[in-house]
Design a protein around this motif. Structure first.
Motif, PDB file in Angstrom:
ATOM      1  N   SER A   3      -7.317  37.335  32.500  1.00  0.00           N
ATOM      2  CA  SER A   3      -7.530  35.884  31.562  1.00  0.00           C
ATOM      3  C   SER A   3      -8.004  35.446  31.109  1.00  0.00           C
ATOM      4  CB  SER A   3      -6.026  35.663  32.042  1.00  0.00           C
ATOM      5  OG  SER A   3      -6.908  35.748  33.557  1.00  0.00           O
ATOM      6  N   ILE A   4      -7.801  34.524  29.399  1.00  0.00           N
ATOM      7  CA  ILE A   4      -8.753  34.265  29.270  1.00  0.00           C
ATOM      8  C   ILE A   4      -8.200  32.663  28.569  1.00  0.00           C
ATOM      9  CG2 ILE A   4      -8.845  34.994  26.296  1.00  0.00           C
ATOM     10  CD1 ILE A   4     -11.957  35.421  27.087  1.00  0.00           C
ATOM     11  N   ASP A   5      -9.221  31.524  27.900  1.00  0.00           N
ATOM     12  CA  ASP A   5      -8.147  30.923  26.983  1.00  0.00           C
ATOM     13  C   ASP A   5      -8.859  30.776  25.892  1.00  0.00           C
ATOM     14  OD1 ASP A   5      -7.822  27.742  26.918  1.00  0.00           O
ATOM     15  OD2 ASP A   5     -10.128  28.122  26.688  1.00  0.00           O
ATOM     16  N   LEU A   6      -8.045  29.850  25.106  1.00  0.00           N
ATOM     17  CA  LEU A   6      -8.567  30.035  23.589  1.00  0.00           C
ATOM     18  C   LEU A   6      -8.904  28.779  23.418  1.00  0.00           C
ATOM     19  CD1 LEU A   6      -5.946  32.827  22.217  1.00  0.00           C
ATOM     20  CD2 LEU A   6      -8.624  32.552  22.291  1.00  0.00           C
ATOM     21  N   ASN A   7     -10.459  28.225  23.169  1.00  0.00           N
ATOM     22  CA  ASN A   7     -10.493  27.024  22.333  1.00  0.00           C
ATOM     23  C   ASN A   7     -11.163  27.048  21.149  1.00  0.00           C
ATOM     24  OD1 ASN A   7     -13.544  26.236  21.772  1.00  0.00           O
ATOM     25  ND2 ASN A   7     -13.130  27.345  23.812  1.00  0.00           N
ATOM     26  N   ALA A   8     -10.765  26.121  20.287  1.00  0.00           N
ATOM     27  CA  ALA A   8     -10.603  25.458  18.541  1.00  0.00           C
ATOM     28  C   ALA A   8     -11.473  24.583  18.741  1.00  0.00           C
ATOM     29  CB  ALA A   8      -9.564  26.106  17.989  1.00  0.00           C
ATOM     30  N   ASP A   9     -11.901  24.154  17.567  1.00  0.00           N
ATOM     31  CA  ASP A   9     -12.315  22.611  17.420  1.00  0.00           C
ATOM     32  C   ASP A   9     -11.689  21.903  16.172  1.00  0.00           C
ATOM     33  OD1 ASP A   9     -14.749  23.367  17.910  1.00  0.00           O
ATOM     34  OD2 ASP A   9     -15.794  23.789  16.836  1.00  0.00           O
ATOM     35  N   LEU A  10     -10.775  20.566  16.425  1.00  0.00           N
ATOM     36  CA  LEU A  10      -9.749  20.523  15.735  1.00  0.00           C
ATOM     37  C   LEU A  10     -10.195  18.650  15.479  1.00  0.00           C
ATOM     38  CD1 LEU A  10      -6.383  22.246  18.497  1.00  0.00           C
ATOM     39  CD2 LEU A  10      -7.776  22.821  15.995  1.00  0.00           C
ATOM     40  N   GLY A  11      -9.001  18.393  14.802  1.00  0.00           N
ATOM     41  CA  GLY A  11      -8.858  16.735  14.514  1.00  0.00           C
ATOM     42  C   GLY A  11     -10.314  16.756  13.789  1.00  0.00           C
ATOM     43  N   GLU A  12     -10.781  17.834  12.810  1.00  0.00           N
ATOM     44  CA  GLU A  12     -12.246  17.756  12.080  1.00  0.00           C
ATOM     45  C   GLU A  12     -12.024  17.084  10.595  1.00  0.00           C
ATOM     46  OE1 GLU A  12     -15.049  20.442  14.420  1.00  0.00           O
ATOM     47  OE2 GLU A  12     -14.159  21.363  12.609  1.00  0.00           O
ATOM     48  N   GLY A  13     -11.482  16.453  10.778  1.00  0.00           N
ATOM     49  CA  GLY A  13     -11.821  14.856   9.661  1.00  0.00           C
ATOM     50  C   GLY A  13     -11.512  13.561  10.349  1.00  0.00           C
ATOM     51  N   PHE A  14     -11.424  12.569   8.698  1.00  0.00           N
ATOM     52  CA  PHE A  14     -11.823  11.247   8.571  1.00  0.00           C
ATOM     53  C   PHE A  14     -10.957  10.430   7.161  1.00  0.00           C
ATOM     54  CE2 PHE A  14     -14.767   8.004   7.745  1.00  0.00           C
ATOM     55  CZ  PHE A  14     -15.190   7.082   9.315  1.00  0.00           C
ATOM     56  N   GLY A  15     -11.002   9.176   7.348  1.00  0.00           N
ATOM     57  CA  GLY A  15      -9.576   9.492   6.304  1.00  0.00           C
ATOM     58  C   GLY A  15      -8.527  10.234   5.861  1.00  0.00           C
ATOM     59  N   ARG A  16      -8.907   9.944   4.917  1.00  0.00           N
ATOM     60  CA  ARG A  16      -7.583  10.718   4.155  1.00  0.00           C
ATOM     61  C   ARG A  16      -8.208  12.214   4.170  1.00  0.00           C
ATOM     62  NH1 ARG A  16      -6.983   7.996  -2.146  1.00  0.00           N
ATOM     63  NH2 ARG A  16      -5.502   9.955  -1.481  1.00  0.00           N
ATOM     64  N   TRP A  17      -9.561  12.481   4.447  1.00  0.00           N
ATOM     65  CA  TRP A  17     -10.645  14.211   4.791  1.00  0.00           C
ATOM     66  C   TRP A  17      -9.795  14.549   5.676  1.00  0.00           C
ATOM     67  CZ3 TRP A  17     -14.242  15.268   7.216  1.00  0.00           C
ATOM     68  CH2 TRP A  17     -14.964  16.758   7.429  1.00  0.00           C
ATOM     69  N   SER A  18      -9.229  16.144   5.458  1.00  0.00           N
ATOM     70  CA  SER A  18      -9.301  17.266   6.454  1.00  0.00           C
ATOM     71  C   SER A  18      -9.523  17.814   6.682  1.00  0.00           C
ATOM     72  CB  SER A  18      -7.170  16.758   6.846  1.00  0.00           C
ATOM     73  OG  SER A  18      -7.279  17.791   8.595  1.00  0.00           O
ATOM     74  N   LEU A  19      -9.759  18.628   7.457  1.00  0.00           N
ATOM     75  CA  LEU A  19     -10.949  19.895   7.447  1.00  0.00           C
ATOM     76  C   LEU A  19      -9.541  21.127   8.269  1.00  0.00           C
ATOM     77  CD1 LEU A  19     -12.982  21.528   6.505  1.00  0.00           C
ATOM     78  CD2 LEU A  19     -13.964  21.409   8.813  1.00  0.00           C
ATOM     79  N   THR A  20      -9.625  20.836   9.560  1.00  0.00           N
ATOM     80  CA  THR A  20      -8.782  21.784  10.238  1.00  0.00           C
ATOM     81  C   THR A  20      -7.037  21.500  10.166  1.00  0.00           C
ATOM     82  OG1 THR A  20      -9.034  20.380  12.283  1.00  0.00           O
ATOM     83  CG2 THR A  20     -10.695  22.117  11.517  1.00  0.00           C
ATOM     84  N   ASP A  21      -5.587  22.486  10.503  1.00  0.00           N
ATOM     85  CA  ASP A  21      -4.799  22.653  10.351  1.00  0.00           C
ATOM     86  C   ASP A  21      -4.826  22.390  11.847  1.00  0.00           C
ATOM     87  OD1 ASP A  21      -2.527  23.149  10.183  1.00  0.00           O
ATOM     88  OD2 ASP A  21      -2.684  24.932   8.604  1.00  0.00           O
ATOM     89  N   ASP A  22      -4.518  21.054  12.160  1.00  0.00           N
ATOM     90  CA  ASP A  22      -4.446  21.156  13.871  1.00  0.00           C
ATOM     91  C   ASP A  22      -3.083  21.251  13.794  1.00  0.00           C
ATOM     92  OD1 ASP A  22      -6.918  20.121  13.627  1.00  0.00           O
ATOM     93  OD2 ASP A  22      -5.953  17.747  13.020  1.00  0.00           O
ATOM     94  N   GLU A  23      -1.723  20.738  13.157  1.00  0.00           N
ATOM     95  CA  GLU A  23      -0.607  21.770  13.979  1.00  0.00           C
ATOM     96  C   GLU A  23      -0.569  23.366  14.029  1.00  0.00           C
ATOM     97  OE1 GLU A  23       3.857  19.992  12.711  1.00  0.00           O
ATOM     98  OE2 GLU A  23       2.444  19.075  11.894  1.00  0.00           O
ATOM     99  N   GLN A  24      -0.427  23.986  13.058  1.00  0.00           N
ATOM    100  CA  GLN A  24      -0.769  24.914  12.980  1.00  0.00           C
ATOM    101  C   GLN A  24      -1.460  26.041  14.442  1.00  0.00           C
ATOM    102  OE1 GLN A  24       1.737  26.807  11.165  1.00  0.00           O
ATOM    103  NE2 GLN A  24       2.660  24.662  10.405  1.00  0.00           N
ATOM    104  N   LEU A  25      -3.081  25.333  14.397  1.00  0.00           N
ATOM    105  CA  LEU A  25      -3.486  25.967  15.802  1.00  0.00           C
ATOM    106  C   LEU A  25      -3.015  25.101  16.864  1.00  0.00           C
ATOM    107  CD1 LEU A  25      -6.970  25.216  13.753  1.00  0.00           C
ATOM    108  CD2 LEU A  25      -6.077  27.077  14.657  1.00  0.00           C
ATOM    109  N   LEU A  26      -2.620  24.618  17.213  1.00  0.00           N
ATOM    110  CA  LEU A  26      -2.495  24.010  17.885  1.00  0.00           C
ATOM    111  C   LEU A  26      -1.094  24.748  18.613  1.00  0.00           C
ATOM    112  CD1 LEU A  26      -2.816  19.937  18.053  1.00  0.00           C
ATOM    113  CD2 LEU A  26      -3.677  21.618  19.846  1.00  0.00           C
TER     114      LEU A  26
END
Length: 252
Positions: A3-26
């Motif tokens: 078994s293994i865990d999968l982790n990803a960096d999320l919430g990497e946005g600020f104000g109107r700017w967003s970098l990660t597709d949090d909903e899909q990655l989650l």
């Protein structure tokens, strides 16, 4: 079963700017490293990601960083240990508010960017990060590279430690990540990333940049949410792991 865990960096946005597709990655990962406002992230983003993660049963992790919004936490900094410890605890505490509001808790801590790389070899900075985690919650596991100074000092002060590996980053023969400034440091070929993920999960090995197989025993596998095509890549990695008989589950 492996078994293994999968982790990803999320919430990497600020104000109107967003970098990660949090909903899909989650919908793919089992652990979310949530930016806590120092390299990215703001209060509304942190709250939204915590809500989404809790709804999907994804573990919430505090991704702590140097105070470096302009440089996305990837610039080298010299922060006094007492100040760094306080800032680490501050970031964990901020995220904990939103995790609790979502009916969950902060489940682990992972440094980000320049801080992550610094504590691999810098004992003083590693001790400061560990002190910050202890100040926030002495039961929190910490995530890092195998045999790094950070995991050594964290274990010494009683923090649970969890090793991780990177399927989409090139490794040196010493088992360290190649600096991002070097060509080929980030692996973009999806097929290669999937193959490396399966090898890491099943055999605990990864091929270094020079072509040598090195041992990298890890309980969690990191996929970067800010790379092009991150969602599709994450889905392919999870599918490849499951097809290879690897059970994907959170480490906490």
């Amino acid at each position: 079963m492996t078994s293994i865990d999968l982790n990803a960096d999320l919430g990497e946005g600020f104000g109107r700017w967003s970098l990660t597709d949090d909903e899909q990655l989650l919908s793919v990962v089992t652990s979310a490293n949530v930016a806590c406002g120092f390299h990215a992230g703001d209060a509304p983003t942190m709250r939204r990601v915590c809500d989404l993660a809790a709804e999907r049963g994804v573990r919430i992790g505090a991704q702590v960083s140097y105070r470096d919004l302009a440089g996305f936490g990837r610039r080298a900094m010299d922060v006094p240990p007492d100040e760094l410890a306080a800032e680490v605890a501050y970031q964990i505490g901020a995220l904990e508010v939103f995790a609790r509001a979502a009916g969950a808790r902060v489940a682990y801590v992972k440094p980000h960017g320049a801080l992550y790389n610094r504590v691999v070899h810098d004992a003083e900075q590693a001790e400061a990060v560990a002190a910050g985690v202890l100040l926030a919650d002495s039961t929190l596991p910490v995530l890092g590279l195998p045999d790094s100074r950070f995991l050594v000092v964290a274990a010494a002060v009683g923090l649970p430690v969890v090793t991780e590996a990177f399927a989409d980053r090139a490794y040196t023969e010493a088992g360290r990540l190649m600096p991002r400034r070097l060509k080929g440091a980030v692996i973009t070929d999806a097929g290669a990333v999937v193959e490396r993920s399966v090898d890491l999960a099943r055999s605990g090995v990864v091929r270094s940049r020079s072509g040598r197989d090195i041992a990298v025993r890890a309980r969690s596998l990191c996929l970067h949410g800010d790379t092009p095509g991150a969602v599709d890549l994450a889905r392919r990695v999870r599918a490849g792991l499951e097809e290879a008989g690897v059970h994907v589950e959170a480490f906490v």
